[in-house]
Each structure stands twice: as C-alpha cells, then as structure tokens.
Design an enzyme around this catalytic site. Structure first.
Site, PDB file in Angstrom:
ATOM      1  N   ASP A  57       0.868  -1.161   0.000  1.00  0.00           N
ATOM      2  CA  ASP A  57       0.000   0.000   0.000  1.00  0.00           C
ATOM      3  C   ASP A  57       0.916   1.225   0.000  1.00  0.00           C
ATOM      4  OD1 ASP A  57      -2.436   1.610   0.526  1.00  0.00           O
ATOM      5  OD2 ASP A  57      -1.481   1.912   2.473  1.00  0.00           O
ATOM      6  N   ASP A  70      -0.104   5.087   0.767  1.00  0.00           N
ATOM      7  CA  ASP A  70      -0.345   6.110   1.795  1.00  0.00           C
ATOM      8  C   ASP A  70      -0.495   5.482   3.178  1.00  0.00           C
ATOM      9  OD1 ASP A  70      -0.574   8.422  -0.049  1.00  0.00           O
ATOM     10  OD2 ASP A  70      -2.283   7.284  -0.801  1.00  0.00           O
TER      11      ASP A  70
END
Length: 195
Positions: free
Chosen positions: A8, A10
């Site tokens: 991922d 952010d």
C-alpha cells in the site's frame, strides 16, 4: 514464476496526506528505502497497490498520478529499490466523476489490482506478501492468496474483522515487517531444501 511484495502507498510507504498528488509533499518513511532494497535483493518484485478515490471524487485526475509515481521512483532509486509496478484504483462508489463513480473489482479490499499485477509480472501469489496499514489492504492480499502484514500505525479505525481480514502478522514499522518476511522466506527455503 516471480514472488512479490505488494505495498500500500499512503500510510505504509509514505505519510498519509489525504488526496495529495503534489510530488513536493511526498516523503518516505525513514525505513522505507532500506526495507524495500533488502526485499528486492532477496528476489522480490516490489509492486505498489493504491486506492486513489480522489479521481472519482474530482480532487485530481489520473494524469496527476504520473507525478506521484515518478516522485516515488526518484525517492527509492538511491536505495536501489525502484518499484517494479504501480497499480491504482480510481473508482469510488460514492464518487461524482463519471466513469469513475461506482463499484469495481480493483478497489481494495477487492483483490483485482493484485491479480492484474500477478498476471502482468508472472507472480506466484502464494509466495508473495501484501503489506498495508489498514484491514482493507489485508483483505485484498488474503483474497488474492498472499500472506499479509498489517503495519499498525494507528490508521485502522474500524477493526471490522472476518476471516479475510486476519493478517498473517502485524508489525509496527517497515523494518519489522521486512525482518519477518525475510525470516519466513529463509524458513520456507530451508523446508524446501530438506524435501
């Protein structure tokens, strides 16, 4: 077949600034570069998997994401840890911009982006990992057939659990997550060699 670590973006590799596409505001967590380098040298492809609902919500365009990808690549290059791919979902069921407003199979917790990356990079998902800071990341990884790590930075607020949302393990930092993946890789290699 290749193995990969799906990341991922952010809240995992970079501090989460909501809807940010300004490259100047993108910085890595201090242990990101070294962690990704160690996994790359261990033979893992590095793939970023990111929900980008700002497109569907009219906060930015898909073209704006090119600058994000270029900035991440530039930040990771000095470590020898350039990502092998960047996959994002521009959709949101609550969005207002057509054709992005609506449900899809690529928005995490759906596994669509991981499946697409696996096909394009010839990745064995059973030998791969998904690392993220919320349970939607974990669910996407588990549903794709990966092992999963929840990077517990305090970003998960709902804690809605089911069988798909149980991570293989949790870690407080990228360094800790990397150590775990490398230990598990070594353990699996020893088991294979013993057969």
């Amino acid at each position: 077949m290749n193995k990969a670590v799906f990341w991922d973006k952010d809240g995992t590799l970079i501090p989460d600034i909501p809807y940010n596409v300004d490259p100047a505001r993108i910085t890595l967590y201090p242990d990101a570069g070294d962690s990704l380098y160690r996994l790359k040298t261990a033979g893992y492809k590095l793939i970023i998997i990111s929900n980008q609902s700002g497109v569907a919500r009219g906060r930015f365009t898909e073209n704006d994401l090119a600058g994000v990808w270029e900035r991440l690549t530039r930040l990771l290059a000095p470590f020898g840890a350039e990502p092998d791919g960047f996959y994002y979902c521009p959709h949101d069921p609550n969005g207002s911009v057509q054709p992005y407003a609506g449900s899809c199979l690529c928005r995490k917790p759906e596994p669509g982006l991981l499946m697409k990356a696996a096909q394009e990079h010839r990745i064995d998902l059973s030998q791969s990992w998904m690392v993220g800071d919320i349970l939607n990341d974990v669910e996407a990884g588990n549903r794709a057939g990966c092992r999963t790590i929840l990077l517990d930075r305090g970003n998960e607020t709902e804690w809605l659990m089911n069988a798909h949302r149980q991570p293989t393990t949790t870690a407080a930092t990228l360094s800790e997550a990397t150590e775990y993946m490398l230990r598990e890789t070594a353990r699996c290699t020893r088991q294979q060699d013993a057969v």
